[in-house]
Scaffold this motif. Sequence first.
Motif, mmCIF file in Angstrom:
data_model
loop_
_atom_site.group_PDB
_atom_site.id
_atom_site.type_symbol
_atom_site.label_atom_id
_atom_site.label_comp_id
_atom_site.label_asym_id
_atom_site.label_seq_id
_atom_site.Cartn_x
_atom_site.Cartn_y
_atom_site.Cartn_z
ATOM 1 N N ARG A 255 -17.408 8.430 -17.262
ATOM 2 C CA ARG A 255 -18.435 8.090 -18.617
ATOM 3 C C ARG A 255 -20.336 7.457 -18.395
ATOM 4 N NH1 ARG A 255 -18.060 4.725 -23.629
ATOM 5 N NH2 ARG A 255 -20.755 4.748 -23.359
ATOM 6 N N ALA A 256 -20.734 8.458 -18.339
ATOM 7 C CA ALA A 256 -22.081 7.631 -18.018
ATOM 8 C C ALA A 256 -22.181 6.217 -19.105
ATOM 9 C CB ALA A 256 -23.462 8.502 -18.627
ATOM 10 N N GLY A 257 -22.793 5.421 -18.187
ATOM 11 C CA GLY A 257 -23.067 3.640 -18.868
ATOM 12 C C GLY A 257 -23.703 3.088 -17.285
ATOM 13 N N VAL A 258 -23.354 1.377 -17.860
ATOM 14 C CA VAL A 258 -23.638 0.247 -17.017
ATOM 15 C C VAL A 258 -22.337 0.035 -16.334
ATOM 16 C CG1 VAL A 258 -24.667 -1.742 -16.903
ATOM 17 C CG2 VAL A 258 -25.734 0.045 -17.948
ATOM 18 N N VAL A 259 -22.027 -0.125 -15.253
ATOM 19 C CA VAL A 259 -21.004 -0.999 -14.743
ATOM 20 C C VAL A 259 -21.421 -2.764 -15.063
ATOM 21 C CG1 VAL A 259 -19.586 -1.690 -12.708
ATOM 22 C CG2 VAL A 259 -20.594 0.616 -12.713
ATOM 23 N N LEU A 260 -20.006 -3.140 -16.039
ATOM 24 C CA LEU A 260 -20.032 -4.827 -16.450
ATOM 25 C C LEU A 260 -19.234 -4.612 -16.115
ATOM 26 C CD1 LEU A 260 -19.591 -2.329 -20.224
ATOM 27 C CD2 LEU A 260 -21.616 -3.536 -19.458
ATOM 28 N N GLY A 261 -18.596 -4.577 -15.152
ATOM 29 C CA GLY A 261 -17.438 -5.239 -14.505
ATOM 30 C C GLY A 261 -16.798 -5.093 -13.442
ATOM 31 N N ARG A 262 -16.263 -5.636 -12.731
ATOM 32 C CA ARG A 262 -15.912 -4.880 -10.829
ATOM 33 C C ARG A 262 -15.422 -5.988 -10.053
ATOM 34 N NH1 ARG A 262 -19.638 -5.388 -6.128
ATOM 35 N NH2 ARG A 262 -17.385 -6.342 -4.833
ATOM 36 N N ASN A 263 -13.943 -5.627 -10.143
ATOM 37 C CA ASN A 263 -12.674 -5.879 -9.279
ATOM 38 C C ASN A 263 -12.583 -6.150 -8.155
ATOM 39 O OD1 ASN A 263 -10.807 -8.216 -9.190
ATOM 40 N ND2 ASN A 263 -8.909 -7.118 -10.926
ATOM 41 N N ALA A 264 -13.837 -4.965 -7.311
ATOM 42 C CA ALA A 264 -12.925 -4.419 -6.060
ATOM 43 C C ALA A 264 -13.564 -5.447 -4.952
ATOM 44 C CB ALA A 264 -12.954 -2.362 -5.869
ATOM 45 N N THR A 265 -12.658 -4.806 -3.796
ATOM 46 C CA THR A 265 -13.564 -5.739 -2.654
ATOM 47 C C THR A 265 -13.381 -4.770 -1.116
ATOM 48 O OG1 THR A 265 -11.612 -7.167 -2.080
ATOM 49 C CG2 THR A 265 -14.099 -7.864 -3.610
ATOM 50 N N PRO A 266 -14.319 -4.634 -0.713
ATOM 51 C CA PRO A 266 -13.657 -3.715 0.552
ATOM 52 C C PRO A 266 -12.372 -4.690 1.317
ATOM 53 C CG PRO A 266 -15.979 -3.925 0.175
ATOM 54 C CD PRO A 266 -16.183 -5.000 -0.788
ATOM 55 N N GLY A 267 -11.524 -3.627 2.088
ATOM 56 C CA GLY A 267 -10.487 -4.180 2.713
ATOM 57 C C GLY A 267 -9.238 -4.716 1.415
ATOM 58 N N ALA A 268 -9.439 -4.649 0.435
ATOM 59 C CA ALA A 268 -8.390 -5.116 -0.622
ATOM 60 C C ALA A 268 -7.559 -3.919 -0.786
ATOM 61 C CB ALA A 268 -9.012 -5.295 -1.239
ATOM 62 N N THR A 269 -6.244 -3.942 -0.630
ATOM 63 C CA THR A 269 -5.043 -3.193 -0.911
ATOM 64 C C THR A 269 -4.643 -3.368 -2.257
ATOM 65 O OG1 THR A 269 -3.622 -3.260 0.800
ATOM 66 C CG2 THR A 269 -2.982 -1.966 -1.000
ATOM 67 N N VAL A 270 -4.915 -1.733 -3.395
ATOM 68 C CA VAL A 270 -4.469 -1.879 -4.574
ATOM 69 C C VAL A 270 -3.693 -0.872 -5.080
ATOM 70 C CG1 VAL A 270 -7.806 -2.947 -5.454
ATOM 71 C CG2 VAL A 270 -6.631 0.047 -5.206
ATOM 72 N N GLY A 271 -3.821 -0.979 -6.442
ATOM 73 C CA GLY A 271 -2.494 0.781 -6.690
ATOM 74 C C GLY A 271 -2.895 0.109 -8.211
ATOM 75 N N PRO A 272 -2.079 1.131 -8.464
ATOM 76 C CA PRO A 272 -2.054 1.481 -10.222
ATOM 77 C C PRO A 272 -1.489 0.447 -10.664
ATOM 78 C CG PRO A 272 -0.612 3.304 -9.293
ATOM 79 C CD PRO A 272 -1.140 2.416 -8.380
ATOM 80 N N ASP A 273 -1.433 -0.334 -10.017
ATOM 81 C CA ASP A 273 -0.505 -1.277 -10.869
ATOM 82 C C ASP A 273 -1.651 -3.041 -11.255
ATOM 83 O OD1 ASP A 273 0.320 -2.338 -8.142
ATOM 84 O OD2 ASP A 273 1.619 -2.827 -8.725
ATOM 85 N N ALA A 274 -2.457 -2.823 -10.023
ATOM 86 C CA ALA A 274 -3.272 -4.003 -9.629
ATOM 87 C C ALA A 274 -4.487 -3.849 -11.029
ATOM 88 C CB ALA A 274 -4.853 -3.443 -8.798
ATOM 89 N N GLY A 275 -4.512 -3.640 -11.660
ATOM 90 C CA GLY A 275 -5.231 -3.336 -13.100
ATOM 91 C C GLY A 275 -6.954 -2.094 -12.907
#
Length: 345
Positions: free
Chosen positions: A165-185
């Motif tokens: 959606r359009a808007g403002v990025v209010l939060g970020r829980n991602a860092t380069p190199g991190a391994t993520v998946g559907p269960d990472a939230g």
Amino acid sequence: MPAADPAAAPLAPGQVRVQPASLHYMEMQEVGAQGEAHVVWAPARVALREEQVADVVAPVSGRIVQIRAQVGDEVQAGAPLATLSSPDASRIRAEYANAQVELEVAQAEARRQRLMMEKGIGVEAEQLVAEARLKEARHNAEVAARAARFLGGGGNDGLVLKSPRAGVVLGRNATPGATVGPDAGSLFTVGDPAALWITADVFESDLATIVQGAPVQIEVASLDRPLSGKVLRVGSALNAQTRRGQVFIALDQASPSLRAGMLARAGIHARGAEGVSVPVSAVLIKDGQHSIVFVQISETVFEARPVVLGQPSNGYIPVLSGIGPGDRVVVKGGLLLDGAANQML
């Protein structure tokens, strides 16, 4: 004011006469048809309205190789937020490509069998097998296509997470190199920073007295003046540990000083209980089990009335039977009339 009692008037069972001087230590109140309106105070917090916020989650497992949006950035719908490297994405895209090839082969074989049947040289059983394989290939291709579309943009093992959606990025829980998946939230939260409301945690016994549209006063420690709002809706679930339910409050006017997560205190104007109600201080417990209320019969004569009570709330308690509108009940000093009784609370 009732007329003075004749000094020699006999008393009925349950009645008590007091000296005029004792009236200074007592307080009476006339019972109305409705319980007293009151304000329910509850702990609250500032939160983002759910319908104005979207969370972005990785659809498959992968490693973040690039962050393309920061907190505070204004983004449009479909804007890239991060790029992932995902073997799962590569596998899903390969399965989609293979499914397309198998579909083309099945379509060609089905056409060949139909043409042979038209020329009279085909075998019906072989045509039925070809049609069944075509149906299966179409199904597999549709499933693979849905999985590929779910991944979004990117190619091979690349996966681009996009803003829903359009808007403002209010939060970020991602860092380069991190391994993520559907269960990472949630990796990113995108929404309207001005779309705030107040959520109050109200005791179970008070929820029934709160109605939609009721005015609310909100106190936030970091603000020098209270805010105003109205009850938008009352939640239908209770917290099993605290026995509280959520009440959602819309602000009458947005405040630029508010931030999601701030703690607050909400004073909600609640309606009085249905029917007759009295202050809890008016109820006495007789013999450890019977509830009574003293009603003023005349200037110095009072009568003990057995009553059936409802659930107390904010200092008042519904009286289901025993007294009615217009009765003057003793709300302070009742123990002067019956020293053997106990206060309810």
